[in-house]
Design a protein around this motif. Structure first.
Motif, short mmCIF file in Angstrom:
data_model
loop_
_atom_site.label_atom_id
_atom_site.label_comp_id
_atom_site.label_asym_id
_atom_site.label_seq_id
_atom_site.Cartn_x
_atom_site.Cartn_y
_atom_site.Cartn_z
N THR A 125 7.84 27.40 3.14
CA THR A 125 8.49 28.43 3.96
C THR A 125 9.89 28.74 3.46
OG1 THR A 125 9.00 26.66 5.47
CG2 THR A 125 7.25 28.16 6.15
N THR A 126 10.57 27.72 2.92
CA THR A 126 11.92 27.98 2.40
C THR A 126 11.86 29.04 1.30
OG1 THR A 126 11.62 25.66 1.88
CG2 THR A 126 13.87 26.39 2.42
N ALA A 127 10.87 28.89 0.42
CA ALA A 127 10.76 29.85 -0.68
C ALA A 127 10.59 31.26 -0.14
CB ALA A 127 9.59 29.49 -1.58
N LYS A 128 9.85 31.36 0.95
CA LYS A 128 9.61 32.68 1.52
C LYS A 128 10.88 33.26 2.15
CE LYS A 128 5.52 34.81 3.15
NZ LYS A 128 4.33 34.73 3.91
N HIS A 129 11.61 32.39 2.84
CA HIS A 129 12.82 32.87 3.48
C HIS A 129 13.96 33.06 2.51
CE1 HIS A 129 11.29 32.96 7.46
NE2 HIS A 129 10.81 31.73 7.34
N ASN A 130 13.94 32.28 1.45
CA ASN A 130 15.02 32.37 0.48
C ASN A 130 14.47 32.74 -0.88
OD1 ASN A 130 17.57 31.97 1.52
ND2 ASN A 130 17.11 29.81 1.90
N PRO A 131 13.97 33.95 -1.00
CA PRO A 131 13.37 34.32 -2.28
C PRO A 131 14.42 34.34 -3.38
CG PRO A 131 13.62 36.26 -0.89
CD PRO A 131 14.04 35.08 -0.07
N LYS A 132 14.01 33.95 -4.56
CA LYS A 132 14.91 33.98 -5.72
C LYS A 132 14.24 34.79 -6.80
CE LYS A 132 17.19 29.50 -5.52
NZ LYS A 132 17.97 28.90 -6.58
N LEU A 133 15.02 35.26 -7.74
CA LEU A 133 14.43 35.97 -8.86
C LEU A 133 15.29 35.80 -10.11
CD1 LEU A 133 12.44 39.12 -8.83
CD2 LEU A 133 14.32 39.11 -10.44
N MET A 134 14.60 35.53 -11.21
CA MET A 134 15.30 35.32 -12.48
C MET A 134 14.92 36.43 -13.46
SD MET A 134 16.89 33.12 -14.72
CE MET A 134 17.16 33.48 -16.45
N VAL A 135 15.92 36.95 -14.16
CA VAL A 135 15.66 37.93 -15.22
C VAL A 135 16.24 37.40 -16.52
CG1 VAL A 135 16.18 40.25 -16.08
CG2 VAL A 135 15.74 39.91 -13.64
N LEU A 136 15.42 37.43 -17.57
CA LEU A 136 15.94 37.19 -18.91
C LEU A 136 15.61 38.43 -19.73
CD1 LEU A 136 17.22 35.32 -21.07
CD2 LEU A 136 14.92 34.56 -21.63
N SER A 137 16.62 39.14 -20.17
CA SER A 137 16.33 40.35 -20.94
C SER A 137 16.68 40.11 -22.40
CB SER A 137 17.09 41.54 -20.37
OG SER A 137 18.44 41.24 -20.18
N ILE A 138 15.84 40.67 -23.26
CA ILE A 138 16.00 40.48 -24.70
C ILE A 138 16.08 41.88 -25.30
CG2 ILE A 138 15.17 39.18 -26.69
CD1 ILE A 138 13.19 37.74 -24.86
N ASP A 139 17.28 42.24 -25.72
CA ASP A 139 17.56 43.64 -26.05
C ASP A 139 16.72 44.13 -27.24
OD1 ASP A 139 20.19 45.44 -25.11
OD2 ASP A 139 19.24 46.10 -26.97
N GLY A 140 16.10 45.27 -27.05
CA GLY A 140 15.48 45.98 -28.18
C GLY A 140 14.29 45.30 -28.82
N VAL A 141 13.56 44.47 -28.09
CA VAL A 141 12.37 43.87 -28.70
C VAL A 141 11.15 44.73 -28.35
CG1 VAL A 141 10.89 41.85 -28.87
CG2 VAL A 141 13.34 41.58 -28.47
N PRO A 142 10.50 45.31 -29.37
CA PRO A 142 9.35 46.17 -29.08
C PRO A 142 8.15 45.36 -28.59
CG PRO A 142 10.02 46.32 -31.40
CD PRO A 142 10.82 45.23 -30.79
N PHE A 143 7.36 46.01 -27.74
CA PHE A 143 6.10 45.47 -27.27
C PHE A 143 5.24 45.00 -28.46
CE2 PHE A 143 1.61 46.66 -26.28
CZ PHE A 143 1.37 45.75 -25.27
N ALA A 144 5.13 45.87 -29.48
CA ALA A 144 4.25 45.55 -30.62
C ALA A 144 4.74 44.30 -31.34
CB ALA A 144 4.20 46.74 -31.57
N LEU A 145 6.06 44.19 -31.55
CA LEU A 145 6.59 43.02 -32.24
C LEU A 145 6.40 41.77 -31.39
CD1 LEU A 145 8.30 41.80 -34.64
CD2 LEU A 145 10.29 42.14 -33.16
N MET A 146 6.63 41.89 -30.09
CA MET A 146 6.48 40.73 -29.22
C MET A 146 5.03 40.22 -29.26
SD MET A 146 7.69 38.44 -27.35
CE MET A 146 9.37 38.72 -26.82
N ARG A 147 4.08 41.15 -29.22
CA ARG A 147 2.68 40.74 -29.29
C ARG A 147 2.37 40.05 -30.61
NH1 ARG A 147 -1.72 44.56 -26.68
NH2 ARG A 147 -1.53 45.55 -28.70
N ARG A 148 2.91 40.62 -31.68
CA ARG A 148 2.67 40.04 -32.99
C ARG A 148 3.24 38.61 -33.05
NH1 ARG A 148 5.43 41.88 -38.79
NH2 ARG A 148 5.19 39.81 -39.68
N MET A 149 4.46 38.45 -32.51
CA MET A 149 5.09 37.13 -32.59
C MET A 149 4.38 36.12 -31.69
SD MET A 149 9.17 37.91 -33.14
CE MET A 149 9.45 38.71 -31.58
#
Lengths: 465, 265
Positions: free
Chosen positions: A2-26
């Protein structure tokens, strides 16, 4: 639970300029096994960026959930209002609340580090460390006292791009050091801070893509492995992150894609040669034009302004000619070809009213071109036309140069369609996804009402071009 | 006591305190309205006879009206005028074509030259807290190291206006007697005291300068304020910033270099 529900958290890690195609390849090639593991569970998808496709515009759209017509960040350089002088837009000139501020108002604890368009840091309920344009750590950090810790770990605001032009090996060492201190700071704050929303940004991926893309594609014996070694380093940090946060909602994504540069295009030079722009006698910066003899001029990348009478201080094009001038400009732009290959350079030219919309208008209302032309305020700062190039033709400036097309040390350029998105534990729009759509679901996940004029839903999304 | 009297007496106190503490004091006079107001206050503090030099850092690109004003009033006010230029940079052709390096060479470097040559240990500057974001962090007595670095997190505290005028060796002290004044206070004081200022501040053909420096880096703002009363009136209603007509800040230099390296310029 229930704590998780009442206290939702969210994490973002952004990696600038990485294309979908390159990420899939890697992920397939074992360069990024931790990403592969995560994406294997939750999927990976493509995401659209912004027009023009540059990081400061993309991240401003992400952090405000609004189109540039509302936040006012249209590029890394801009015109000072009612002049032909340059100014440098940043978070101080951005005319919308960012996601950290919206969350702070709702009493959420927030953290942000290095996200483009976040310098100078605004006051938030938490910590905000500005982006690569921050000149010093003291100025980058809110509260300023955080600079003490950052100094103590030799935190790097950014890698040195001048180094990249001189010495690729030194650049790689510098990128590693920058990434390592960024990740060290990330784990420190993840642990030490009590946070509801946490966003860390990696900028080095954009840099390595700019300076080593071609060598990577051509399998250069030294630099292709070095390129992938950098991404392995990122993946290692992701592995540690996944271990530490096994079930917190998580977004890992980029803001645009990348491709190899065929040619850099000095678009301002092209406008000179086609008679639209006459440079001033002394060219000191990209806006050194002779207003009395210039019907139009441009800023990077592909932002073309009509020198409109009654709007620009030395405007010469009357409003009744605005549409006609834009039409002829677009025709000329579309004619530009690569003399070596005969290929077209510009894929499409879009008008400002078709790609941006202002705050104070109904989402669905269409705007007459003349009304759009004379619009004041944030929306009014937009370019009159936006030239969208074919992938491979990087639109630059070069009023003083004598060549339209050229190659420099830059090897990679941004692409619009090919950002990637990996989302765990958060629902994103199903079919079409563009970066300005992310703020809404993030706020939603954290139980915070989005501001009324936030875009990213209904008809307040950018048309595809 | 009215607000202007209060500001005036505090500024005079700071100026006298500075003169008492430092052996080699000078005041920086840029010919603008703020530093001219400071010169006025210094004259008041010492009953018309200024006991230390007025230092003018000359970029050679100032408005002709400013040079005329400087020469006329340094004579009338009996100032010991010290003029310093970075001759080396000027000889090497430094102009605002390289706008951003230009300020560093012709202002910052020239000031270093003046300090080295005359051995000043403290300088009076007419900056105000409301001028610019970063200036809000300034203190009245602000130490600088030899490289002019200002570590704003390591400043002596100035609580309840107990100014810290003592400093370690190897630094020079910047003293800011006008720190607490606003742009509006300055104009009201100029009006009350009838302090002479250059004509550039007054509107001609719908334009005037709100902040002045080099001809090359200042743009006039739209204004019909032809008298000080108009100006006070204008300031009480305006929302644009005072330095809106000034072309650059040091930070722009950094940004520009960065963007150039990345291919965005």
């Amino acid at each position: 639970m229930t704590t998780a529900k009442h206290n939702p958290k969210l994490m973002v890690l952004s990696i600038d300029g990485v294309p979908f195609a390159l990420m899939r390849r890697m992920m397939d090639d074992g360069v990024m096994p931790n990403m592969a593991g995560l994406a294997g569970n939750v999927g990976i998808r493509q995401m659209r960026s912004v027009q023009p496709t540059v990081s400061c515009v993309a991240w401003a759209s992400y952090m405000t959930g609004k189109n540039p017509g509302k936040h006012g960040i249209y590029g890394f350089i801009d015109r000072r209002t009612e002049s032909y002088d340059l100014m440098f837009p940043n978070s101080a000139t951005m005319s919308a609340e960012n996601i950290w501020e919206v969350l702070s108002r709702a009493d959420k604890r927030v953290f942000g580090m290095n996200v483009p368009s976040s310098y100078p840091p605004r006051r938030v309920n938490g910590i905000l460390i500005g982006d690569f344009l921050a000149p010093t750590i003291e100025k980058a950090a809110y509260p300023a006292g955080e600079s003490e810790y950052l100094r103590s770990i030799d935190y790097r605001i950014d890698s040195d791009a001048q180094l990249a032009r001189r010495d690729k090996r030194a650049m790689l060492a510098d990128l590693d050091k920058t990434l390592d201190t960024r990740m060290e700071a990330m784990f420190h704050y993840l642990d030490k801070e009590s946070w509801d929303f946490f966003h860390t940004h990696i900028m080095g991926s954009d840099r390595i893509n700019h300076f080593l893309w071609q060598k990577m594609e051509d399998n250069d014996p030294e630099f292709a492995p070095a390129f992938f070694a950098y991404y392995r380093r990122i993946d290692k940090a992701i592995g540690r992150l996944l271990e530490q946060l096994p079930d917190i909602p998580l977004l890992i994504f980029s803001d645009h894609g990348f491709c190899r540069i065929k040619q850099e295009v000095q678009l301002s030079r092209y406008l000179v040669e086609t008679g639209w722009t006459t440079p001033a006698q002394e060219i000191v910066h990209p806006l050194s034009v002779d207003p009395a003899k210039s019907k139009a001029y441009c800023l990077i990348p592909g932002r073309i302004y009509v020198n409109l009478l009654g709007r620009e201080p030395g405007g010469i094009v009357p409003l009744e000619k605005y549409q006609q001038v834009r039409k002829r400009l677009a025709e000329d732009l579309l004619k530009l070809r690569d003399p070596e290959t005969g290929e077209n350079v510009i894929k499409k030219v879009v008008m400002r009213e078709n790609v941006y919309w202002p705050s104070d208008r109904e989402k669905n209302a269409t705007m007459e071109p003349e009304q759009s032309a004379m619009y004041k305020g944030t929306y009014g700062k937009a370019a009159d036309l936006i030239a969208i190039p074919y992938d491979g033709y990087d639109l630059k400036l070069g009023l003083a140069g004598n060549k339209i097309l050229q190659k420099t040390e830059l090897e990679g350029m941004h692409t619009y369609d090919d950002a990637f998105m990996v989302a765990r534990g958060i629902e994103l729009p199903k079919d079409d996804l563009e970066i300005l759509m992310l703020a809404r679901p993030i706020l939603d996940k954290l139980g915070v009402e989005p501001p009324n004029d936030m875009d990213g839903t209904g008809s307040a999304i950018t048309p595809r071009f | 006591m009215d607000k202007l009297d209060e500001l005036e007496s505090q500024s005079i106190y700071i100026i006298r305190e500075a003169y008492y503490h430092y052996k080699k004091l000078a005041m920086l006079w840029s010919i603008g309205k703020d530093s001219s107001t400071m010169v006025w206050l210094v004259r008041k503090a010492f009953f018309g006879k200024v006991p230390f030099p007025a230092l003018h850092i000359d970029t050679s690109y100032k408005f002709p009206q400013m040079y005329k004003f400087r020469d006329e009033y340094s004579r009338k006010w009996g100032l010991d005028l010290v003029i310093t230029r970075n001759e080396k940079a000027l000889a090497a052709g430094m102009t605002c074509k390289k706008k951003l390096e230009c300020c560093t060479a012709l202002k910052t470097e020239a000031l270093k030259i003046a300090i080295a040559k005359h051995g000043f240990d403290a300088l009076l500057l007419g900056i105000r807290r409301d001028e610019h974001g970063i200036r809000a962090k300034e203190r009245v007595f602000s130490p600088r190291d030899e490289e002019f670095k200002w570590n704003y997190q390591d400043q002596p505290p100035e609580l309840w206006d107990q100014f810290k005028s003592q400093a370690e060796e190897q630094t020079h002290i910047r003293v800011h007697p006008l720190l607490g004044w606003t742009e509006l206070d300055i104009w009201k004081y100029i009006k009350r005291e009838q302090i002479p200022i250059t004509e550039l501040y007054f509107a001609k053909n719908g334009k005037r300068y709100r902040s002045i420096g080099c001809t090359t880096c200042c743009n006039p703002v739209d204004s019909n304020a032809a008298t000080i009363d108009d100006m006070i009136n204008e300031l009480e209603t305006t929302t644009t910033s005072e330095r809106a007509g000034r072309a650059q800040d040091k930070e722009d230099t950094y940004t520009m270099q960065k963007l150039r390296a990345l291919g965005y310029m």
